[in-house]
Scaffold this motif. Structure first.
Motif, short mmCIF file in Angstrom:
data_model
loop_
_atom_site.label_atom_id
_atom_site.label_comp_id
_atom_site.label_asym_id
_atom_site.label_seq_id
_atom_site.Cartn_x
_atom_site.Cartn_y
_atom_site.Cartn_z
N ALA A 1 0.82 -1.21 0.00
CA ALA A 1 0.00 0.00 0.00
C ALA A 1 0.85 1.26 0.00
CB ALA A 1 -0.93 0.00 1.21
N ASP A 2 0.27 2.35 -0.50
CA ASP A 2 0.83 3.68 -0.32
C ASP A 2 0.24 4.22 0.98
OD1 ASP A 2 2.24 3.67 -2.75
OD2 ASP A 2 0.43 4.24 -3.84
N VAL A 3 1.08 4.48 1.94
CA VAL A 3 0.59 4.79 3.29
C VAL A 3 1.00 6.19 3.72
CG1 VAL A 3 0.50 4.04 5.69
CG2 VAL A 3 0.80 2.34 3.88
N HIS A 4 0.03 6.92 4.20
CA HIS A 4 0.23 8.26 4.75
C HIS A 4 -0.19 8.22 6.21
CE1 HIS A 4 0.66 12.65 3.60
NE2 HIS A 4 0.23 12.75 4.86
N VAL A 5 0.54 8.91 7.07
CA VAL A 5 0.16 8.96 8.48
C VAL A 5 0.01 10.41 8.93
CG1 VAL A 5 1.33 6.78 8.97
CG2 VAL A 5 2.52 8.93 9.40
N TRP A 6 -0.90 10.59 9.88
CA TRP A 6 -1.03 11.85 10.56
C TRP A 6 -0.49 11.71 11.98
CZ3 TRP A 6 -6.66 14.08 9.66
CH2 TRP A 6 -6.76 14.53 8.32
N GLY A 7 0.27 12.72 12.43
CA GLY A 7 0.78 12.75 13.79
C GLY A 7 0.76 14.17 14.31
N THR A 8 1.18 14.36 15.54
CA THR A 8 1.04 15.66 16.18
C THR A 8 2.32 16.50 16.18
OG1 THR A 8 1.54 14.67 18.33
CG2 THR A 8 -0.79 14.87 17.71
N ARG A 9 3.43 15.93 15.80
CA ARG A 9 4.68 16.68 15.86
C ARG A 9 4.97 17.33 14.50
NH1 ARG A 9 8.31 12.73 19.84
NH2 ARG A 9 6.62 12.45 21.36
N ASP B 1 8.69 4.70 13.66
CA ASP B 1 9.50 4.43 12.48
C ASP B 1 8.71 4.95 11.29
OD1 ASP B 1 10.98 3.54 10.36
OD2 ASP B 1 10.66 1.40 10.74
N LEU B 2 9.11 6.09 10.78
CA LEU B 2 8.36 6.71 9.69
C LEU B 2 8.99 6.46 8.33
CD1 LEU B 2 7.37 10.03 11.48
CD2 LEU B 2 5.97 8.01 11.07
N SER B 3 9.94 5.55 8.26
CA SER B 3 10.56 5.22 6.97
C SER B 3 9.52 4.61 6.04
CB SER B 3 11.73 4.25 7.17
OG SER B 3 11.30 3.05 7.79
N GLY B 4 9.49 5.12 4.83
CA GLY B 4 8.57 4.60 3.82
C GLY B 4 7.15 5.10 3.96
N LEU B 5 6.91 6.00 4.91
CA LEU B 5 5.58 6.55 5.15
C LEU B 5 5.58 8.04 4.87
CD1 LEU B 5 4.93 4.85 8.63
CD2 LEU B 5 4.27 3.96 6.37
N ALA B 6 4.53 8.53 4.22
CA ALA B 6 4.35 9.98 4.09
C ALA B 6 3.73 10.51 5.37
CB ALA B 6 3.47 10.29 2.89
N TYR B 7 3.97 11.79 5.66
CA TYR B 7 3.59 12.32 6.97
C TYR B 7 3.02 13.72 6.88
CZ TYR B 7 4.03 14.03 11.78
OH TYR B 7 3.76 14.57 13.01
N THR B 8 1.99 13.97 7.69
CA THR B 8 1.45 15.32 7.86
C THR B 8 1.17 15.55 9.34
OG1 THR B 8 0.38 15.31 5.68
CG2 THR B 8 -0.41 16.92 7.27
N CYS B 9 1.52 16.74 9.82
CA CYS B 9 1.24 17.12 11.20
C CYS B 9 -0.19 17.65 11.29
CB CYS B 9 2.22 18.19 11.66
SG CYS B 9 1.86 18.87 13.30
N VAL B 10 -1.02 16.95 12.06
CA VAL B 10 -2.41 17.36 12.27
C VAL B 10 -2.79 17.10 13.72
CG1 VAL B 10 -4.82 17.08 11.55
CG2 VAL B 10 -2.99 16.69 9.89
N ASP B 11 -3.26 18.13 14.41
CA ASP B 11 -3.78 17.96 15.76
C ASP B 11 -5.26 17.62 15.65
OD1 ASP B 11 -4.62 18.02 18.37
OD2 ASP B 11 -4.19 20.16 18.70
N VAL B 12 -5.59 16.34 15.77
CA VAL B 12 -6.99 15.94 15.58
C VAL B 12 -7.87 16.34 16.76
CG1 VAL B 12 -6.44 14.07 13.99
CG2 VAL B 12 -6.55 13.62 16.45
N GLY B 13 -7.25 16.82 17.84
CA GLY B 13 -8.04 17.36 18.93
C GLY B 13 -8.69 18.69 18.58
N ASP B 14 -8.33 19.26 17.44
CA ASP B 14 -8.86 20.53 16.96
C ASP B 14 -9.68 20.27 15.69
OD1 ASP B 14 -9.39 23.06 16.03
OD2 ASP B 14 -7.31 23.55 15.54
N PRO B 15 -11.01 20.37 15.75
CA PRO B 15 -11.82 20.10 14.56
C PRO B 15 -11.44 20.96 13.36
CG PRO B 15 -13.21 20.21 16.51
CD PRO B 15 -11.83 20.67 16.94
N ASP B 16 -11.05 22.21 13.62
CA ASP B 16 -10.65 23.08 12.51
C ASP B 16 -9.36 22.59 11.87
OD1 ASP B 16 -12.86 24.73 12.91
OD2 ASP B 16 -11.77 26.04 14.30
N GLY B 17 -8.47 22.01 12.68
CA GLY B 17 -7.24 21.45 12.14
C GLY B 17 -7.52 20.28 11.22
N ILE B 18 -8.48 19.46 11.59
CA ILE B 18 -8.87 18.34 10.72
C ILE B 18 -9.44 18.87 9.41
CG2 ILE B 18 -10.46 16.40 10.47
CD1 ILE B 18 -10.25 16.00 13.51
N ALA B 19 -10.32 19.85 9.51
CA ALA B 19 -10.95 20.40 8.31
C ALA B 19 -9.93 21.02 7.36
CB ALA B 19 -12.01 21.44 8.71
#
Length: 245
Positions: free
Chosen positions: A34-42, A55-73
């Motif tokens: 699979a092509d895998v993307h992850v969301w994290g807080t840092r 271990d974020l090798s081979g994974l795409a990454y975006t910083c998103v604070d899901v505790g904030d609904p506006d951040g998710i949007a």
């Protein structure tokens, strides 16, 4: 059977995939094509410590604070389409902090509210792909958790939400299921694993005699996302080595 767990070409987002159980799930999909993307807080992937199970090798990454609904949007869509969404975000406040408003609100925002906000954000993409949504709750959903009312309530809510979305979104072509992990060795369980007496007591309660691993949890998620589970909808699979028996 092997082809049923081949995710080559599939697009997968693992929210909370930067460490622990979520990271194990992300790599489970990656290792199966699979092509895998992850969301994290840092802010940056380099901010994560491998000692925390990151271990974020081979994974795409975006910083998103899901505790904030506006951040998710506001978060960018990781792919033009999405086949699998795994919602593995979670937090806990110890030392009875969840009895206070601040602790309660934060845990509920991350562990429960964000599940719905993330699900809604990707509903149309999942429907277009006849995709799968998988929540990660906890066996804490099914019993009292002394000192952690928000954690217990949020995880119970996740199980109920999984049932309800499973029913509501099946006509859209989306299968919604979840897993409920037991005692897994991650940074969230260090309050137990770093204390030999607590750890010994915890192990006595597990019939299989060992802690779970992120890889154990990945196996269950891969099953639920695969054609092997094509007629499974609205269910939360307990993956706990027998702890809750």
């Amino acid at each position: 059977m092997a082809g049923d767990t081949d995710f080559t070409g599939k697009r997968v987002l693992v929210v909370g995939g930067s460490s622990g159980i979520g990271n194990g799930i992300a790599h489970g999909f990656r290792l199966r094509g699979a092509d895998v993307h992850v969301w994290g807080t840092r802010v940056d992937p380099s901010d994560y410590d491998p000692a925390d199970g990151s271990d974020l090798s081979g994974l795409a990454y975006t910083c998103v604070d899901v505790g904030d609904p506006d951040g998710i949007a506001a978060a960018p869509l990781p792919f033009a389409g999405l086949d699998v969404l795994v919602l593995c975000q979670g937090t806990v406040v110890y030392k009875r902090g969840e009895f206070a408003r601040e602790g309660w609100d934060r845990v509920m925002a991350v562990n429960l509210d964000s599940l719905m906000h993330c699900a809604n954000k990707f509903r149309d993409q999942l429907s277009a792909a006849a995709g799968s949504l998988i929540t990660v709750s906890s066996v804490a959903a099914f019993s009292a958790q002394v000192g952690n009312p928000a954690y217990a309530a949020s995880k119970a809510g996740a199980v109920s939400l999984t049932k309800t979305l499973g029913q509501a979104w099946a006509p859209l072509g989306i299968r919604v299921n979840g897993i409920a992990p037991g005692f897994v060795d991650t940074k969230l369980t260090k309050v137990t694993t770093e204390h030999p007496e607590r750890l010994a007591r915890a192990m006595e309660r597990i019939p299989q005699g060992r802690m779970g691993t992120p890889e154990d949890m990945a196996g269950a998620v891969l099953f639920l996302a695969s054609p092997l589970a094509s007629y499974v909808t609205g269910q939360t699979l307990i993956v706990d080595g027998g702890l809750s028996l």
